[in-house]
Motif scaffolding. Structure first.
Motif, PDB file in Angstrom:
ATOM      1  N   ASP A 239       0.828  -1.204   0.000  1.00 33.78           N
ATOM      2  CA  ASP A 239       0.000   0.000   0.000  1.00 33.78           C
ATOM      3  C   ASP A 239       0.866   1.259   0.000  1.00 33.78           C
ATOM      4  N   THR A 240       1.973   1.207   0.719  1.00 33.74           N
ATOM      5  CA  THR A 240       2.888   2.354   0.746  1.00 33.74           C
ATOM      6  C   THR A 240       3.463   2.622  -0.636  1.00 33.74           C
ATOM      7  N   TYR A 241       3.883   1.578  -1.327  1.00 32.45           N
ATOM      8  CA  TYR A 241       4.414   1.744  -2.689  1.00 32.45           C
ATOM      9  C   TYR A 241       3.330   2.283  -3.619  1.00 32.45           C
ATOM     10  N   SER A 242       2.107   1.760  -3.483  1.00 32.49           N
ATOM     11  CA  SER A 242       1.017   2.220  -4.335  1.00 32.49           C
ATOM     12  C   SER A 242       0.720   3.701  -4.108  1.00 32.49           C
ATOM     13  N   ASP A 243       0.865   4.154  -2.877  1.00 27.24           N
ATOM     14  CA  ASP A 243       0.556   5.529  -2.521  1.00 27.24           C
ATOM     15  C   ASP A 243       1.660   6.500  -2.916  1.00 27.24           C
ATOM     16  N   VAL A 244       2.922   6.084  -2.792  1.00 27.42           N
ATOM     17  CA  VAL A 244       4.054   7.014  -2.900  1.00 27.42           C
ATOM     18  C   VAL A 244       4.818   6.889  -4.215  1.00 27.42           C
ATOM     19  N   MET A 245       5.038   5.673  -4.703  1.00 26.86           N
ATOM     20  CA  MET A 245       5.976   5.466  -5.797  1.00 26.86           C
ATOM     21  C   MET A 245       5.508   6.041  -7.133  1.00 26.86           C
ATOM     22  N   VAL A 246       4.191   6.242  -7.301  1.00 31.37           N
ATOM     23  CA  VAL A 246       3.722   6.862  -8.550  1.00 31.37           C
ATOM     24  C   VAL A 246       4.266   8.283  -8.648  1.00 31.37           C
ATOM     25  N   SER A 247       4.097   9.053  -7.572  1.00 31.70           N
ATOM     26  CA  SER A 247       4.588  10.431  -7.553  1.00 31.70           C
ATOM     27  C   SER A 247       6.118  10.467  -7.627  1.00 31.70           C
ATOM     28  N   TYR A 248       6.780   9.578  -6.896  1.00 31.46           N
ATOM     29  CA  TYR A 248       8.247   9.567  -6.889  1.00 31.46           C
ATOM     30  C   TYR A 248       8.791   9.153  -8.255  1.00 31.46           C
ATOM     31  N   THR A 249       8.083   8.271  -8.941  1.00 32.73           N
ATOM     32  CA  THR A 249       8.495   7.880 -10.296  1.00 32.73           C
ATOM     33  C   THR A 249       8.396   9.063 -11.249  1.00 32.73           C
ATOM     34  N   MET A 250       7.329   9.837 -11.120  1.00 37.22           N
ATOM     35  CA  MET A 250       7.160  11.001 -11.991  1.00 37.22           C
ATOM     36  C   MET A 250       8.260  12.031 -11.758  1.00 37.22           C
ATOM     37  N   THR A 251       8.545  12.356 -10.497  1.00 36.31           N
ATOM     38  CA  THR A 251       9.563  13.365 -10.208  1.00 36.31           C
ATOM     39  C   THR A 251      10.957  12.871 -10.605  1.00 36.31           C
TER      40      THR A 251
END
Length: 846
Positions: A331-343
């Motif tokens: 759940d943490t990866y689903s919540d955070v990694m999308v934004s971190y991947t974009m940046t």
């Protein structure tokens, strides 16, 4: 009259919204599966990065080498000055001028320069004996020879009312010694040894002549003092790392010994360190050469990497505590990694554009290439190495182990029988009377401060006018600074501040800035020198300059001897047989190139030397002089070039150094525009573009007001500012535009509560890590400190002051969410009423 929207437009908009939702949910699903995969194989994802670091770390130690050619690094790679130097060198080779005055005009070569400065109020002319002794000591060294350039006296005072401008006194004298190297490796080594001995001799002679101040400079001094910044900064960078580690540990701690994660904060910083070591190893394996501009990479990588670390920790705190730890990681990866991947992608695009062939400064290109590798490895190490650490920490938390001592937390009954200090150390955050009534993670001190105090204060209606005034002041100073931008072609901006090169440059600027460097004026086509029109054109071109010219001397010689040369044969015959034979004019032989066609001699090329009168801002005036002379070579009948070795550094430097940030900014802007309809809400991208532009222009303007020039270091910092602003503003803005609360104020409160902790943790760690740079005696690191301090401060100002206020004024509106909720409530009430009417005897059942 009323208008109805077209059905096609509404269908198109719905299609775009569905596409955005599908893409977003697809990315979230992928990140969820990635987190689940990492949580099921934590040992593998912990081991692979560690092995890579060990392998590439050894290569870093074995293949380390530094770049020794400063011109290659900081001078524009493709410039007209380099073409002009090649042409001048081909016409008048250096070895043909080995015994003459200006043999150092094509390339600096090997040299030793010396400035002798008398005491305040003294006259250097009275120190002639001491000067001659020092001069003889230098000449006794092998392979040294003196060269008088023509404007050697500094701080000159003339005799009042003197017709011939006689010198009354002078404060300083400058002497230059050139070496005969001819480009061979053996001669270069001998020359380097001579320069080293020259500097040692000057330090020794300074002790023997206390009444004089000696400032020496050699050709290798610039590179040595440029590299010295790295040596001075090594210890301070380690201190900076320790401060970041300590800040990360403290900001990740809680009173709750179960849910606090101090070691995860430490391991997050450690993750960025080992990824940077791996990136450095890859850089040196690919035959990269170290230079001092790369000092900024650890700070750039740390600023982005720790943001991902703190976001993952915040994401972990937002997950449900009753889930298994593997599901919480997913759940943490689903919540955070999308934004971190974009940046991370935008970081890669920005620095990738900076590493493109459009970049004309090699130091910037090398830095951007290395930064791209660092960003990729940062991303890989965050989701693998740090993700594995998060898995193990989650497992310890699920099994109720202490977050520091890794021991089982005793029961509440056991703790009641222990002393208060023991209860404090083993407190798991739950009150016995209200167990699990509130979310224990809300007790994190930063989150508590934002929720209970700051959010209410910044959204107070009485605070908003002051924030608007503050932003107007910020924008005014930024705009004022942007109008005063100056390029940083001055090489001393990259050197250690307390170095011989900087001391020499400051003294030279103070006492020898009345004249420009000696400029070579090369006529590269045959010319009718005997023609009166040509003579007038030459006088026009050299008007306003002090000249050392065979042409002027020859015309004067003909005038004194009353000799007439109205044709080519007489002009060249007297020049060769009479003028150049005299001892006082023999040194002009190497300034003229003759060719013989049959019995006829021709002058195919010649040169003379110009010196312009300047003020203290010599560099700016020389650039303007160069920009004025070059167009004249295109429109005049006389074909010429002008050159001095300093032109290589100055030629179109402003355009060359600003191009990377323009290209990077354009690349990021293009990506944000292209993804305008591929994110959850287009207004998120719109606000992000405005925020990044405001921060970038603010940093640019304020650093100009702080006397920071546009050199390669400040330009790299401006590229980083684009990404740093996106890194911190994007999660805040996207959370705001997607929020479904009734009011904008409540939406911005929730956004700050969700992402404010990670933003504040990261910027605080970044700012504290910059402090040791302030104590490095280097212009390069001081520029780095100024720019990064402004970057983090402006980003912090926007995230916590400007955006929370301005977002409550402007779109997106939240009224439609309120209407939807009212409609649902009304529909529910109608259903209840229908049920009551159908069955009035069973109202209680409803």
């Amino acid at each position: 009259m009323c208008f109805r929207s077209r059905p096609g437009a509404s269908a198109s908009w719905s299609w775009w919204r569905m596409l955005r939702q599908v893409i977003h949910r697809g990315l979230q699903s992928f990140c969820y599966k990635l987190g689940l995969f990492v949580s099921r194989h934590p040992v593998f994802f912990l081991t692979v990065p560690a092995v890579l670091t060990i392998i590439f770390g050894f290569s870093l130690l074995n293949r380390f080498q530094s770049e020794r050619d400063l011109e290659t690094l900081v001078a524009p790679s493709h410039s007209l000055a380099k073409i002009e130097r090649s042409l001048a060198s081909s016409l008048f080779p250096l070895e043909q001028s080995k015994s003459q005055l200006y043999s150092g005009l094509h390339t600096p070569g090997r040299y030793g320069r010396l400035i002798l400065l008398s005491k305040p109020g003294g006259n250097i002319l009275h120190q002639a004996d001491a000067i001659l002794r020092i001069h003889r000591a230098v000449l006794e060294m092998k392979d040294g020879r003196s060269s008088f350039i023509g404007h050697q006296l500094g701080g000159v005072m003339e005799v009042p009312n003197s017709k011939d401008q006689r010198v009354k006194s002078a404060r300083a004298i400058q002497i230059t010694y050139y070496l005969q190297t001819y480009g061979s490796v053996a001669q270069a080594l001998i020359g380097e040894k001579w320069e080293s001995e020259f500097c040692k001799l000057m330090r020794k002679l300074q002790l023997d002549h206390p009444d004089l101040q000696l400032y020496s400079l050699a050709s290798f001094s610039l590179w040595k003092d440029f590299h010295k910044s790295s040596l001075l900064a090594k210890g301070k960078i380690l201190v900076s790392l320790m401060l970041i580690l300590l800040t990360a540990m403290l900001s990740s701690s809680m009173k709750d010994c179960l849910r606090g994660k101090p070691f995860l904060g430490l391991l997050g910083v450690f993750t960025i360190c080992i990824s940077s070591i791996t990136a450095a190893g890859i850089f040196f394996i690919t035959d990269g050469k170290y230079n001092s501009t790369l000092l900024g990479i650890p700070f750039f990588a740390m600023g982005h990497g720790t943001k991902g670390v703190f976001e993952l920790l915040s994401g972990w705190r937002r997950t449900r505590e009753n889930l298994p730890f593997k599901d919480r990681v997913a759940d943490t990866y689903s919540d955070v990694m999308v934004s971190y991947t974009m940046t991370s992608s935008l970081y890669f695009i920005a620095f990738g554009m900076g590493a493109s062939p459009f970049t004309n400064i090699e130091a910037v290109k090398v830095f951007c290439q290395n930064m791209c590798v660092s960003i990729l490895l940062n991303y890989f190490y965050i989701f693998s190495f740090f993700g594995s650490c998060l898995v193990f920490a989650g497992q310890l938390e699920q099994n109720r182990y202490h977050s520091i001592f890794c021991c089982k937390i005793p029961s509440a009954e056991y703790l009641e029988r222990k002393p208060m200090w023991f209860q404090t150390m083993m407190n798991d955050g739950h009150q016995h009377t209200s167990h699990h009534e509130t979310d224990p993670y809300q007790n994190h001190f930063i989150q508590h401060f934002l929720r209970e105090h700051y959010n209410e204060w910044i959204t107070n209606i009485y605070i908003k006018p002051f924030v608007v005034i503050l932003y107007l002041i910020y924008a005014s100073f930024s705009f004022m600074g942007c109008l005063q931008i100056s390029d940083g072609a001055n090489i001393i901006n990259l050197l250690a501040s307390e170095s011989p090169s900087v001391s020499y440059a400051l003294i030279q600027q103070k006492y020898f800035s009345n004249y420009s460097p000696v400029i070579g004026f090369y006529i590269y086509e045959p010319l009718e020198y005997w023609n009166g029109t040509v003579q007038e054109d030459l006088k026009t071109l050299s008007h306003g300059f002090n000249t050392v010219s065979w042409i002027e001397q020859y015309y004067q010689y003909l005038k004194v001897g009353n000799i007439s040369t109205t044709n080519k044969s007489d002009f060249i015959s007297i020049l060769q047989s009479s003028f150049l034979k005299k001892s006082e004019f023999q040194h002009f032989k190497n300034d003229i190139i003759f060719s013989k066609t049959g019995d006829e001699n021709n002058i195919i090329a010649s040169r003379m030397y110009l010196v312009a009168r300047t003020s203290e801002n010599t560099q700016r005036e020389v650039v303007e002089l160069l920009e004025k002379l070059r167009p004249l070579s295109l429109i005049q009948s006389i074909k010429f070039i002008v050159f001095n070795p300093t032109f290589v550094f100055m030629d179109h430097y402003g355009l060359s150094v600003t191009m990377p940030v323009l290209i990077s900014g354009f690349g990021i802007l293009l990506v944000l525009i292209l993804t305008f309809f591929l994110v959850i809400h287009p207004l998120g991208n719109f606000w992000l573009i405005l925020s990044v532009t405001s921060i970038e222009l603010g940093v640019l303007g304020l650093m100009t007001l702080w006397n920071v020039d546009m050199d390669c270091i400040s330009i790299l910092c401006l590229i980083y500012t684009l990404n740093f602003a996106i890194d911190h503003c994007a999660p805040l803005l996207y959370t705001f535009v997607l929020a479904t609360e009734h009011t904008r104020t409540q939406c911005i409160k929730n956004s700050l509560q969700e992402h404010g902790t990670a933003i504040l943790q990261n910027i605080t760690s970044f700012l504290i890590g910059l402090v040791p740079l302030l104590f490095v005696p280097s212009n390069l690191t001081f520029t780095l400190f100024k720019c990064l301090l402004l970057t983090s401060s402006c980003t912090l100002l926007h995230c916590f002051v400007i955006l929370p206020v301005f977002l409550t004024f402007f779109p997106p509106s939240k009224k439609h969410h309120k209407k939807k909720k009212r409609a649902k409530r009304k529909e529910r009430e109608e259903i209840e009423c229908i049920e009551i009417q159908e069955n009035p005897d069973h109202v209680t059942a409803v």
